[in-house]
Motif scaffolding. Structure first.
Motif, PDB file in Angstrom:
ATOM      1  N   ARG A  39       5.793  14.945   3.850  1.00  0.00           N
ATOM      2  CA  ARG A  39       6.925  14.382   3.119  1.00  0.00           C
ATOM      3  C   ARG A  39       8.190  15.196   3.393  1.00  0.00           C
ATOM      4  O   ARG A  39       9.256  14.630   3.646  1.00  0.00           O
ATOM      5  CB  ARG A  39       6.646  14.338   1.622  1.00  0.00           C
ATOM      6  CG  ARG A  39       7.807  13.713   0.854  1.00  0.00           C
ATOM      7  CD  ARG A  39       7.561  13.620  -0.649  1.00  0.00           C
ATOM      8  NE  ARG A  39       8.703  13.025  -1.277  1.00  0.00           N
ATOM      9  CZ  ARG A  39       8.806  11.750  -1.615  1.00  0.00           C
ATOM     10  NH1 ARG A  39       7.803  10.935  -1.390  1.00  0.00           N
ATOM     11  NH2 ARG A  39       9.897  11.284  -2.175  1.00  0.00           N
TER      12      ARG A  39
ATOM     13  N   ARG B  60       7.530   4.549  -0.700  1.00  0.00           N
ATOM     14  CA  ARG B  60       6.134   4.234  -1.019  1.00  0.00           C
ATOM     15  C   ARG B  60       5.244   5.467  -0.961  1.00  0.00           C
ATOM     16  O   ARG B  60       4.023   5.365  -1.065  1.00  0.00           O
ATOM     17  CB  ARG B  60       5.592   3.197  -0.029  1.00  0.00           C
ATOM     18  CG  ARG B  60       6.292   1.881  -0.058  1.00  0.00           C
ATOM     19  CD  ARG B  60       5.716   0.862   0.933  1.00  0.00           C
ATOM     20  NE  ARG B  60       4.669   1.337   1.797  1.00  0.00           N
ATOM     21  CZ  ARG B  60       4.762   1.449   3.121  1.00  0.00           C
ATOM     22  NH1 ARG B  60       5.860   1.131   3.729  1.00  0.00           N
ATOM     23  NH2 ARG B  60       3.745   1.874   3.837  1.00  0.00           N
ATOM     24  N   ALA B  61       5.846   6.630  -0.769  1.00  0.00           N
ATOM     25  CA  ALA B  61       5.063   7.846  -0.543  1.00  0.00           C
ATOM     26  C   ALA B  61       4.251   8.250  -1.763  1.00  0.00           C
ATOM     27  O   ALA B  61       4.739   8.235  -2.888  1.00  0.00           O
ATOM     28  CB  ALA B  61       5.984   8.996  -0.146  1.00  0.00           C
ATOM     29  N   GLU B  62       3.015   8.583  -1.485  1.00  0.00           N
ATOM     30  CA  GLU B  62       2.139   9.175  -2.491  1.00  0.00           C
ATOM     31  C   GLU B  62       1.649  10.486  -1.885  1.00  0.00           C
ATOM     32  O   GLU B  62       0.933  10.481  -0.882  1.00  0.00           O
ATOM     33  CB  GLU B  62       0.962   8.248  -2.790  1.00  0.00           C
ATOM     34  CG  GLU B  62       0.083   8.750  -3.903  1.00  0.00           C
ATOM     35  CD  GLU B  62      -0.992   7.749  -4.271  1.00  0.00           C
ATOM     36  OE1 GLU B  62      -2.164   8.168  -4.325  1.00  0.00           O
ATOM     37  OE2 GLU B  62      -0.667   6.571  -4.497  1.00  0.00           O
TER      38      GLU B  62
ATOM     39  N   LYS C   9       0.850  -1.183   0.000  1.00  0.00           N
ATOM     40  CA  LYS C   9       0.000   0.000   0.000  1.00  0.00           C
ATOM     41  C   LYS C   9       0.889   1.237   0.000  1.00  0.00           C
ATOM     42  O   LYS C   9       1.952   1.241   0.617  1.00  0.00           O
ATOM     43  CB  LYS C   9      -0.872   0.038   1.253  1.00  0.00           C
ATOM     44  CG  LYS C   9      -1.893  -1.056   1.339  1.00  0.00           C
ATOM     45  CD  LYS C   9      -2.827  -0.850   2.510  1.00  0.00           C
ATOM     46  CE  LYS C   9      -2.080  -0.757   3.809  1.00  0.00           C
ATOM     47  NZ  LYS C   9      -2.929  -0.692   4.984  1.00  0.00           N
ATOM     48  N   PRO C  10       0.437   2.290  -0.662  1.00  0.00           N
ATOM     49  CA  PRO C  10       1.224   3.527  -0.618  1.00  0.00           C
ATOM     50  C   PRO C  10       1.155   4.157   0.773  1.00  0.00           C
ATOM     51  O   PRO C  10       0.238   3.890   1.546  1.00  0.00           O
ATOM     52  CB  PRO C  10       0.541   4.423  -1.654  1.00  0.00           C
ATOM     53  CG  PRO C  10      -0.836   3.884  -1.787  1.00  0.00           C
ATOM     54  CD  PRO C  10      -0.758   2.417  -1.489  1.00  0.00           C
ATOM     55  N   THR C  11       2.137   4.977   1.060  1.00  0.00           N
ATOM     56  CA  THR C  11       2.131   5.789   2.269  1.00  0.00           C
ATOM     57  C   THR C  11       1.619   7.157   1.854  1.00  0.00           C
ATOM     58  O   THR C  11       2.279   7.857   1.091  1.00  0.00           O
ATOM     59  CB  THR C  11       3.559   5.935   2.845  1.00  0.00           C
ATOM     60  OG1 THR C  11       4.078   4.643   3.133  1.00  0.00           O
ATOM     61  CG2 THR C  11       3.561   6.784   4.095  1.00  0.00           C
ATOM     62  N   TYR C  12       0.425   7.523   2.306  1.00  0.00           N
ATOM     63  CA  TYR C  12      -0.136   8.820   1.947  1.00  0.00           C
ATOM     64  C   TYR C  12       0.480   9.892   2.831  1.00  0.00           C
ATOM     65  O   TYR C  12       0.489   9.770   4.054  1.00  0.00           O
ATOM     66  CB  TYR C  12      -1.657   8.819   2.105  1.00  0.00           C
ATOM     67  CG  TYR C  12      -2.339   7.890   1.145  1.00  0.00           C
ATOM     68  CD1 TYR C  12      -2.402   8.191  -0.210  1.00  0.00           C
ATOM     69  CD2 TYR C  12      -2.903   6.701   1.582  1.00  0.00           C
ATOM     70  CE1 TYR C  12      -3.014   7.332  -1.105  1.00  0.00           C
ATOM     71  CE2 TYR C  12      -3.523   5.836   0.693  1.00  0.00           C
ATOM     72  CZ  TYR C  12      -3.574   6.159  -0.647  1.00  0.00           C
ATOM     73  OH  TYR C  12      -4.178   5.309  -1.530  1.00  0.00           O
TER      74      TYR C  12
ATOM     75  N   ILE D 183      -0.462  13.566  -1.265  1.00  0.00           N
ATOM     76  CA  ILE D 183      -1.860  13.927  -1.496  1.00  0.00           C
ATOM     77  C   ILE D 183      -1.950  15.428  -1.705  1.00  0.00           C
ATOM     78  O   ILE D 183      -1.253  16.199  -1.060  1.00  0.00           O
ATOM     79  CB  ILE D 183      -2.770  13.479  -0.334  1.00  0.00           C
ATOM     80  CG1 ILE D 183      -2.247  13.988   1.004  1.00  0.00           C
ATOM     81  CG2 ILE D 183      -2.912  11.980  -0.310  1.00  0.00           C
ATOM     82  CD1 ILE D 183      -3.128  13.673   2.178  1.00  0.00           C
TER      83      ILE D 183
END
Length: 157
Positions: free
Chosen positions: A13, A73-75, A4-7, A77
Motif C-alpha cells: 500500500r 478498494r484496498a484491504e 472485490k477488495p484489493t489485498y 492484510i
C-alpha cells in the motif's frame, strides 16, 4: 454488486501511495511542461512532440486512475496475524512438488503485488487459489495453463 477488495501488504500500500504521489506531483507537472513547450513551437496540428506528450499524458492519467481505484478498494492484510495454520492472503507457504521432490516457499498476496519471480503468488492465480484454506500436510492438485502440478504443503506461517 460489490467489488472485490484489493489485498495489499502494508508495504505494498505504501509503495502504491508513493507512486501515486510521484505521478500526481512530479510526472504530471513534467508532462504539462512538455505540452506547453510543444505548443510554443507553433502549429501543434503536425507536431510530433505535442502528440507524444499528449499520449504520455493519457497513459499517466490512466495509471493515476488505476492507482486511485486500487487504493480505494484496498484491504491491508496483516502478515503478522496468526493464520491458525490455514493458508490465507498474507501466509507464507512451503510446499514440496510430488514429481521431483523439490521444495519452494511462496507468500500469498493480492494480485496487485504478485511477482512469482520474487515468490509472491496472487491469491487469484490457479496456484494461489488452490492453496487458500489448506493446511500443512494437505495434498493439492493445481490445474495451470502449463499443466497439472501436484504438491504437498509442508509449512504455513
Amino acid at each position: 454488486m460489490t467489488e472485490k477488495p484489493t489485498y495489499l501488504t502494508r508495504e505494498g500500500r505504501a509503495r502504491l501511495e508513493a507512486e501515486l504521489e510521484y505521478l500526481t506531483t512530479v510526472e504530471r507537472k513534467q508532462i504539462a511542461e512538455r505540452i506547453a513547450a510543444a505548443k510554443e513551437l507553433g502549429d501543434i496540428s503536425e507536431s510530433g512532440e505535442y502528440e507524444d506528450a499528449k499520449k504520455a499524458q493519457a497513459l499517466l492519467e490512466g495509471r493515476i486512475r488505476e492507482l486511485k481505484h486500487l487504493l480505494s478498494r484496498a484491504e491491508v492484510i496483516d502478515e503478522d496475524q496468526a493464520s491458525n495454520g490455514e493458508v490465507r492472503v498474507g501466509s507464507s507457504v512451503t510446499v514440496r512438488f510430488e514429481d521431483d521432490g523439490t521444495e519452494e516457499t511462496w507468500t500469498i498476496v493480492g494480485s496487485a503485488e504478485a511477482n512469482p519471480r520474487q515468490g509472491r503468488i496472487s491469491n487469484e492465480s490457479p496456484l494461489g487459489a488452490a492453496l487458500l484454506g489448506k493446511r500443512a500436510r494437505n495434498k493439492v492438485t493445481v490445474h495451470t495453463p502449463s499443466g497439472v502440478m501436484k504438491l504437498t504443503i509442508l509449512k504455513v506461517r
